[in-house]
Design a protein around this motif. Structure first.
Motif, PDB file in Angstrom:
ATOM      1  N   CYS A  56       0.650  -1.019   0.298  1.00 15.16           N
ATOM      2  CA  CYS A  56       0.505   0.118   0.540  1.00 15.16           C
ATOM      3  C   CYS A  56       0.545   1.052  -0.190  1.00 15.16           C
ATOM      4  N   ALA A  57       2.033   1.315   0.585  1.00 18.07           N
ATOM      5  CA  ALA A  57       2.854   2.349   1.101  1.00 18.07           C
ATOM      6  C   ALA A  57       3.491   3.257  -0.731  1.00 18.07           C
ATOM      7  N   ALA A  58       3.362   1.916  -1.375  1.00 16.68           N
ATOM      8  CA  ALA A  58       4.231   1.741  -2.461  1.00 16.68           C
ATOM      9  C   ALA A  58       3.497   3.675  -3.378  1.00 16.68           C
ATOM     10  N   PHE A  59       1.911   2.597  -3.437  1.00 14.71           N
ATOM     11  CA  PHE A  59       0.791   4.136  -3.940  1.00 14.71           C
ATOM     12  C   PHE A  59       1.457   5.735  -3.966  1.00 14.71           C
ATOM     13  N   ALA A  60       2.104   5.523  -2.691  1.00 12.91           N
ATOM     14  CA  ALA A  60       2.608   6.729  -2.040  1.00 12.91           C
ATOM     15  C   ALA A  60       4.424   7.361  -2.545  1.00 12.91           C
ATOM     16  N   PHE A  61       4.594   6.339  -2.275  1.00 13.11           N
ATOM     17  CA  PHE A  61       6.148   6.650  -2.617  1.00 13.11           C
ATOM     18  C   PHE A  61       6.938   6.665  -4.140  1.00 13.11           C
ATOM     19  N   ALA A  62       5.523   6.278  -4.645  1.00  7.84           N
ATOM     20  CA  ALA A  62       5.694   6.108  -6.265  1.00  7.84           C
ATOM     21  C   ALA A  62       5.859   7.013  -7.144  1.00  7.84           C
ATOM     22  N   ASN A  63       4.822   8.367  -6.033  1.00  3.33           N
ATOM     23  CA  ASN A  63       4.712   9.219  -6.882  1.00  3.33           C
ATOM     24  C   ASN A  63       6.144  10.642  -6.827  1.00  3.33           C
ATOM     25  N   ILE A  64       6.971   9.885  -5.824  1.00  2.00           N
ATOM     26  CA  ILE A  64       7.928  11.078  -5.384  1.00  2.00           C
ATOM     27  C   ILE A  64       8.814  10.719  -6.842  1.00  2.00           C
ATOM     28  N   ASP A  65       8.935  12.493  -7.622  1.00  2.00           N
ATOM     29  CA  ASP A  65      10.460  12.556  -8.509  1.00  2.00           C
ATOM     30  C   ASP A  65      11.324  13.301  -7.918  1.00  2.00           C
ATOM     31  N   PRO A  66      12.288  12.616  -7.614  1.00  2.00           N
ATOM     32  CA  PRO A  66      13.653  12.733  -6.635  1.00  2.00           C
ATOM     33  C   PRO A  66      14.594  13.803  -7.449  1.00  2.00           C
ATOM     34  N   ALA A  67      14.403  14.215  -8.389  1.00  2.00           N
ATOM     35  CA  ALA A  67      15.459  15.373  -8.835  1.00  2.00           C
ATOM     36  C   ALA A  67      15.116  16.439  -8.703  1.00  2.00           C
ATOM     37  N   SER A  68      13.426  16.884  -8.009  1.00  2.00           N
ATOM     38  CA  SER A  68      13.260  18.339  -7.679  1.00  2.00           C
ATOM     39  C   SER A  68      13.168  18.718  -6.202  1.00  2.00           C
ATOM     40  N   ILE A  69      13.188  17.546  -5.672  1.00  2.00           N
ATOM     41  CA  ILE A  69      13.673  17.542  -4.349  1.00  2.00           C
ATOM     42  C   ILE A  69      14.746  17.203  -3.932  1.00  2.00           C
ATOM     43  N   SER A  70      15.049  18.838  -2.527  1.00  2.00           N
ATOM     44  CA  SER A  70      16.967  18.150  -1.800  1.00  2.00           C
ATOM     45  C   SER A  70      16.503  17.539  -0.282  1.00  2.00           C
ATOM     46  N   ARG A  71      15.392  17.781   0.302  1.00  2.00           N
ATOM     47  CA  ARG A  71      15.086  17.691   1.580  1.00  2.00           C
ATOM     48  C   ARG A  71      13.375  17.565   1.991  1.00  2.00           C
ATOM     49  N   VAL A  72      13.711  16.144   2.640  1.00  2.00           N
ATOM     50  CA  VAL A  72      12.389  15.079   3.020  1.00  2.00           C
ATOM     51  C   VAL A  72      11.891  15.646   4.622  1.00  2.00           C
ATOM     52  N   PHE A  73      10.947  16.523   5.099  1.00  2.00           N
ATOM     53  CA  PHE A  73      10.606  16.454   6.032  1.00  2.00           C
ATOM     54  C   PHE A  73       9.172  14.898   6.376  1.00  2.00           C
TER      55      PHE A  73
END
Length: 291
Positions: A56-73
């Motif tokens: 189930c969690a994969a349906f959240a994390f699969a959306n992330i585009d790592p190229a545009s993000i440098s920090r995760v809260f």
């Protein structure tokens, strides 16, 4: 000085074998059929053992585009440690079997300087699973990309402080390089959880639970923190990450960026048919910028 938060739940809540874990996450992420989007600025995802909620969690994390993000809260509830505040980590590195995630010490210090946060001991940090269960997915998605984390343990905060932390953190939403990973399971149903709400008109218990959870999910999608609080007061639904979700809703309300939450997947650990049964529900959502 380097202070490492160990992956304390590896080997029990999820496999500590790096290649096995990588393969497992890869399979779940691909199975969602979702594509990465730089418009997705946050997620809500579960934090149970991966055999229960990893898919189930994969349906959240699969959306992330790592190229545009440098920090995760990271915003996670506190299951074992009582604090009436939010707490920051003392660690400088969050370890995962798939690689280390460095803590953004500059932002950590900036938040600490507000005087509104406490610092949690490493022992408390390692005992808490709510944020750790997001880390292997983050390490997987951000492999090859420089990213830092800002873990925030959300304590038993009152309504006034839910709103205060939301206002305080809202400015970080307006920086497009920031991303928000909110940790929560949904209904914990059964006598072992002291929660057996059942509406007979929905037939089976598992359907009644699903209707109840979707009612809450629909309210979260409206972005109305007070309506969500009202729902929790009315039904008492045992959503363990309710406070991180409420803080996140206040953040979205107080920032300048227009962001809407949408749920993408819902599952239950088992299908309750009788009062002797028990289950935990899992839901994954993406918080997306509205163009």
């Amino acid at each position: 000085m380097e202070r490492i938060r160990r992956h304390a739940h590896a080997g029990s809540w999820y496999t500590g074998n790096a290649s096995k874990l990588d393969e497992e996450l890869d399979g779940w992420l691909k199975a969602t059929g979702l594509t990465k989007s730089s418009n997705v600025r946050g997620i809500i995802a579960p934090h149970a053992g991966y055999s229960y909620s990893g898919r189930c969690a994969a349906f959240a994390f699969a959306n992330i585009d790592p190229a545009s993000i440098s920090r995760v809260f990271l915003l996670g509830p506190s299951h074992h440690y009582y604090t009436p505040k939010c707490a920051l980590t003392r660690a400088t590195i969050y370890r995962t079997p798939l690689g280390d995630l460095p803590v953004d010490l500059e932002v950590n210090d900036e938040l600490q300087a507000t005087g509104k946060f406490e610092l949690m001991d490493l022992r408390v940090d390692e005992a808490e699973h709510s944020m750790e269960m997001h880390l292997p997915y983050l390490a997987k998605v951000f492999k090859g990309y420089p990213v830092k984390v800002v873990p925030i343990l959300v304590g038993a905060i009152n309504a006034e402080n839910e709103s205060m932390y939301g206002r305080l953190l809202a400015k970080y939403v307006d920086d497009p390089k920031n991303f928000f990973s909110v940790s929560s399971d949904f209904c914990h149903w059964g006598s072992r959880f002291n929660y057996t709400h059942y509406d007979g008109k929905h037939g089976t218990i598992n359907t009644s639970i699903e209707v109840l959870d979707h009612m809450g999910m629909d309210i979260i999608e409206t972005g109305d923190a007070n309506a969500f609080k009202g729902y929790l007061q009315q039904y008492g639904n045992t959503i363990c990450g309710r406070r991180p979700i409420i803080v996140f809703l206040h953040m979205l309300k107080n920032c300048s960026t227009k962001i809407k939450i949408g749920f993408l997947q819902y599952e239950q650990s088992s299908q309750c048919k009788s009062k002797r049964d028990y289950s935990v529900s899992y839901a994954s959502a993406a918080a997306k910028m509205e163009s």
